[in-house]
Design a protein around this motif. Structure first.
Motif, PDB file in Angstrom:
ATOM      1  N   ARG A 154      43.019  42.567  51.650  1.00 50.85           N
ATOM      2  CA  ARG A 154      43.514  41.213  51.882  1.00 50.85           C
ATOM      3  C   ARG A 154      43.701  40.476  50.562  1.00 50.85           C
ATOM      4  O   ARG A 154      44.604  39.669  50.399  1.00 50.85           O
ATOM      5  N   ASP A 155      42.812  40.749  49.614  1.00 44.67           N
ATOM      6  CA  ASP A 155      42.859  40.069  48.319  1.00 44.67           C
ATOM      7  C   ASP A 155      42.351  41.040  47.271  1.00 44.67           C
ATOM      8  O   ASP A 155      41.424  41.815  47.538  1.00 44.67           O
ATOM      9  N   ILE A 156      42.951  41.023  46.081  1.00 43.18           N
ATOM     10  CA  ILE A 156      42.535  41.884  44.981  1.00 43.18           C
ATOM     11  C   ILE A 156      42.448  41.033  43.730  1.00 43.18           C
ATOM     12  O   ILE A 156      43.363  40.263  43.428  1.00 43.18           O
ATOM     13  N   VAL A 157      41.331  41.174  43.016  1.00 38.48           N
ATOM     14  CA  VAL A 157      41.148  40.465  41.756  1.00 38.48           C
ATOM     15  C   VAL A 157      40.882  41.502  40.671  1.00 38.48           C
ATOM     16  O   VAL A 157      39.996  42.342  40.820  1.00 38.48           O
ATOM     17  N   VAL A 158      41.647  41.444  39.587  1.00 40.16           N
ATOM     18  CA  VAL A 158      41.444  42.301  38.431  1.00 40.16           C
ATOM     19  C   VAL A 158      40.890  41.420  37.324  1.00 40.16           C
ATOM     20  O   VAL A 158      41.551  40.482  36.880  1.00 40.16           O
ATOM     21  N   SER A 159      39.657  41.715  36.903  1.00 41.94           N
ATOM     22  CA  SER A 159      38.978  40.916  35.883  1.00 41.94           C
ATOM     23  C   SER A 159      38.791  41.734  34.616  1.00 41.94           C
ATOM     24  O   SER A 159      38.325  42.873  34.675  1.00 41.94           O
ATOM     25  N   SER A 160      39.156  41.142  33.479  1.00 38.38           N
ATOM     26  CA  SER A 160      38.902  41.783  32.195  1.00 38.38           C
ATOM     27  C   SER A 160      37.432  41.619  31.849  1.00 38.38           C
ATOM     28  O   SER A 160      36.857  40.550  32.066  1.00 38.38           O
ATOM     29  N   LEU A 161      36.833  42.671  31.325  1.00 38.74           N
ATOM     30  CA  LEU A 161      35.436  42.630  30.907  1.00 38.74           C
ATOM     31  C   LEU A 161      35.364  42.679  29.390  1.00 38.74           C
ATOM     32  O   LEU A 161      36.219  43.278  28.738  1.00 38.74           O
ATOM     33  N   ARG A 162      34.342  42.081  28.850  1.00 42.11           N
ATOM     34  CA  ARG A 162      34.153  42.107  27.398  1.00 42.11           C
ATOM     35  C   ARG A 162      32.970  42.990  27.069  1.00 42.11           C
ATOM     36  O   ARG A 162      31.988  42.967  27.801  1.00 42.11           O
ATOM     37  N   PRO A 163      33.016  43.796  26.072  1.00 47.54           N
ATOM     38  CA  PRO A 163      34.066  43.843  25.056  1.00 47.54           C
ATOM     39  C   PRO A 163      35.305  44.621  25.497  1.00 47.54           C
ATOM     40  O   PRO A 163      36.363  44.488  24.898  1.00 47.54           O
ATOM     41  N   SER A 164      35.180  45.448  26.529  1.00 50.97           N
ATOM     42  CA  SER A 164      36.357  46.163  27.016  1.00 50.97           C
ATOM     43  C   SER A 164      36.133  46.573  28.466  1.00 50.97           C
ATOM     44  O   SER A 164      35.015  46.544  28.967  1.00 50.97           O
ATOM     45  N   GLY A 165      37.193  46.940  29.110  1.00 52.36           N
ATOM     46  CA  GLY A 165      37.112  47.398  30.495  1.00 52.36           C
ATOM     47  C   GLY A 165      37.620  46.355  31.466  1.00 52.36           C
ATOM     48  O   GLY A 165      38.087  45.282  31.087  1.00 52.36           O
ATOM     49  N   LYS A 166      37.520  46.718  32.745  1.00 53.50           N
ATOM     50  CA  LYS A 166      37.979  45.812  33.801  1.00 53.50           C
ATOM     51  C   LYS A 166      37.142  46.040  35.046  1.00 53.50           C
ATOM     52  O   LYS A 166      36.504  47.070  35.202  1.00 53.50           O
ATOM     53  N   ARG A 167      37.182  45.047  35.919  1.00 52.12           N
ATOM     54  CA  ARG A 167      36.569  45.148  37.239  1.00 52.12           C
ATOM     55  C   ARG A 167      37.660  44.819  38.247  1.00 52.12           C
ATOM     56  O   ARG A 167      38.353  43.812  38.117  1.00 52.12           O
ATOM     57  N   ILE A 168      37.800  45.666  39.252  1.00 46.03           N
ATOM     58  CA  ILE A 168      38.751  45.422  40.331  1.00 46.03           C
ATOM     59  C   ILE A 168      37.931  45.166  41.589  1.00 46.03           C
ATOM     60  O   ILE A 168      37.104  45.985  41.978  1.00 46.03           O
ATOM     61  N   THR A 169      38.165  44.009  42.199  1.00 44.44           N
ATOM     62  CA  THR A 169      37.490  43.631  43.424  1.00 44.44           C
ATOM     63  C   THR A 169      38.531  43.525  44.527  1.00 44.44           C
ATOM     64  O   THR A 169      39.527  42.815  44.374  1.00 44.44           O
ATOM     65  N   ALA A 170      38.297  44.262  45.608  1.00 47.76           N
ATOM     66  CA  ALA A 170      39.207  44.263  46.744  1.00 47.76           C
ATOM     67  C   ALA A 170      38.439  43.834  47.987  1.00 47.76           C
ATOM     68  O   ALA A 170      37.312  44.286  48.204  1.00 47.76           O
ATOM     69  N   ILE A 171      39.040  42.963  48.770  1.00 57.39           N
ATOM     70  CA  ILE A 171      38.442  42.502  50.026  1.00 57.39           C
ATOM     71  C   ILE A 171      39.231  43.093  51.171  1.00 57.39           C
ATOM     72  O   ILE A 171      40.442  42.882  51.279  1.00 57.39           O
ATOM     73  N   VAL A 172      38.527  43.852  52.019  1.00 53.13           N
ATOM     74  CA  VAL A 172      39.162  44.523  53.152  1.00 53.13           C
ATOM     75  C   VAL A 172      38.614  43.902  54.432  1.00 53.13           C
ATOM     76  O   VAL A 172      37.402  43.964  54.694  1.00 53.13           O
ATOM     77  N   PRO A 173      39.469  43.293  55.247  1.00 56.58           N
ATOM     78  CA  PRO A 173      39.001  42.659  56.484  1.00 56.58           C
ATOM     79  C   PRO A 173      38.504  43.672  57.507  1.00 56.58           C
ATOM     80  O   PRO A 173      39.032  44.771  57.606  1.00 56.58           O
ATOM     81  N   LEU A 174      37.463  43.272  58.226  1.00 53.78           N
ATOM     82  CA  LEU A 174      36.927  44.061  59.339  1.00 53.78           C
ATOM     83  C   LEU A 174      37.175  43.307  60.624  1.00 53.78           C
ATOM     84  O   LEU A 174      37.223  42.095  60.632  1.00 53.78           O
ATOM     85  N   ALA A 175      37.283  44.036  61.706  1.00 52.34           N
ATOM     86  CA  ALA A 175      37.460  43.405  63.016  1.00 52.34           C
ATOM     87  C   ALA A 175      36.199  43.657  63.827  1.00 52.34           C
ATOM     88  O   ALA A 175      36.230  44.307  64.863  1.00 52.34           O
ATOM     89  N   LEU A 176      35.073  43.165  63.326  1.00 52.27           N
ATOM     90  CA  LEU A 176      33.795  43.384  64.007  1.00 52.27           C
ATOM     91  C   LEU A 176      33.566  42.316  65.063  1.00 52.27           C
ATOM     92  O   LEU A 176      33.825  41.145  64.841  1.00 52.27           O
ATOM     93  N   ALA A 177      33.073  42.742  66.197  1.00 52.68           N
ATOM     94  CA  ALA A 177      32.800  41.810  67.281  1.00 52.68           C
ATOM     95  C   ALA A 177      31.480  41.096  67.054  1.00 52.68           C
ATOM     96  O   ALA A 177      30.617  41.533  66.392  1.00 52.68           O
TER      97      ALA A 177
END
Length: 149
Positions: free
Chosen positions: A126-149
């Motif tokens: 549903r949403d993806i965030v790509v964050s730069s990390l210091r001193p190098s690298g990245k973090r990718i955060t993805a939100i996946v919706p669930l249809a839980l009752a």
């Protein structure tokens, strides 16, 4: 990056002293971490809810981990969080390169091998965030919706 999907890029300082090789060493371990998070949250209930939605979350975790291993030098941090009716998966690696869609065919018009993981992630999350990390690298955060009752 993902085109029409909700993708954001941010700059984030890495946590000092954070281990540089923390997290799953395979996509199977990433999928198990998602299963464990679901079972821990929904003890005594069916944690799967909508099997398709859970499958989407497992696939996104698997693809993010595969991409970190194949293109980012390995997973440096990994986190699965259940937020409302969604699974949030964050995978960090040592590469500064932001994922991008590859052309489906090469210069000779042949279908490419590989390059399908990022489009899958973009389609299922549903949403993806790509964050730069210091001193190098990245973090990718993805939100996946669930249809839980």
């Amino acid at each position: 990056m993902c085109g029409e999907h909700g993708t954001h890029s941010t700059d984030t300082a890495a946590v000092a002293g954070r281990p540089r090789s923390c997290g799953p060493s395979s996509p199977a371990e990433a999928r198990q971490a998602v299963r464990d998070a679901l079972e821990g949250r929904f003890q005594g209930q069916d944690p799967r809810g909508d099997d398709d939605a859970v499958g989407d979350a497992l696939l996104v975790a698997s693809e993010l981990t595969s991409n970190a291993i194949l293109h980012g030098g390995g997973v440096t941090d990994f986190e699965v969080t259940l937020v409302d009716h969604a699974v949030q998966v964050s995978v960090s690696d040592g590469s500064d390169q932001v994922p991008e869609r590859k052309q489906r065919v090469d210069e000779q018009g042949r279908m490419r091998v590989g390059g399908h993981g990022w489009p899958i992630i973009c389609r299922l999350a549903r949403d993806i965030v790509v964050s730069s990390l210091r001193p190098s690298g990245k973090r990718i955060t993805a939100i996946v919706p669930l249809a839980l009752a």
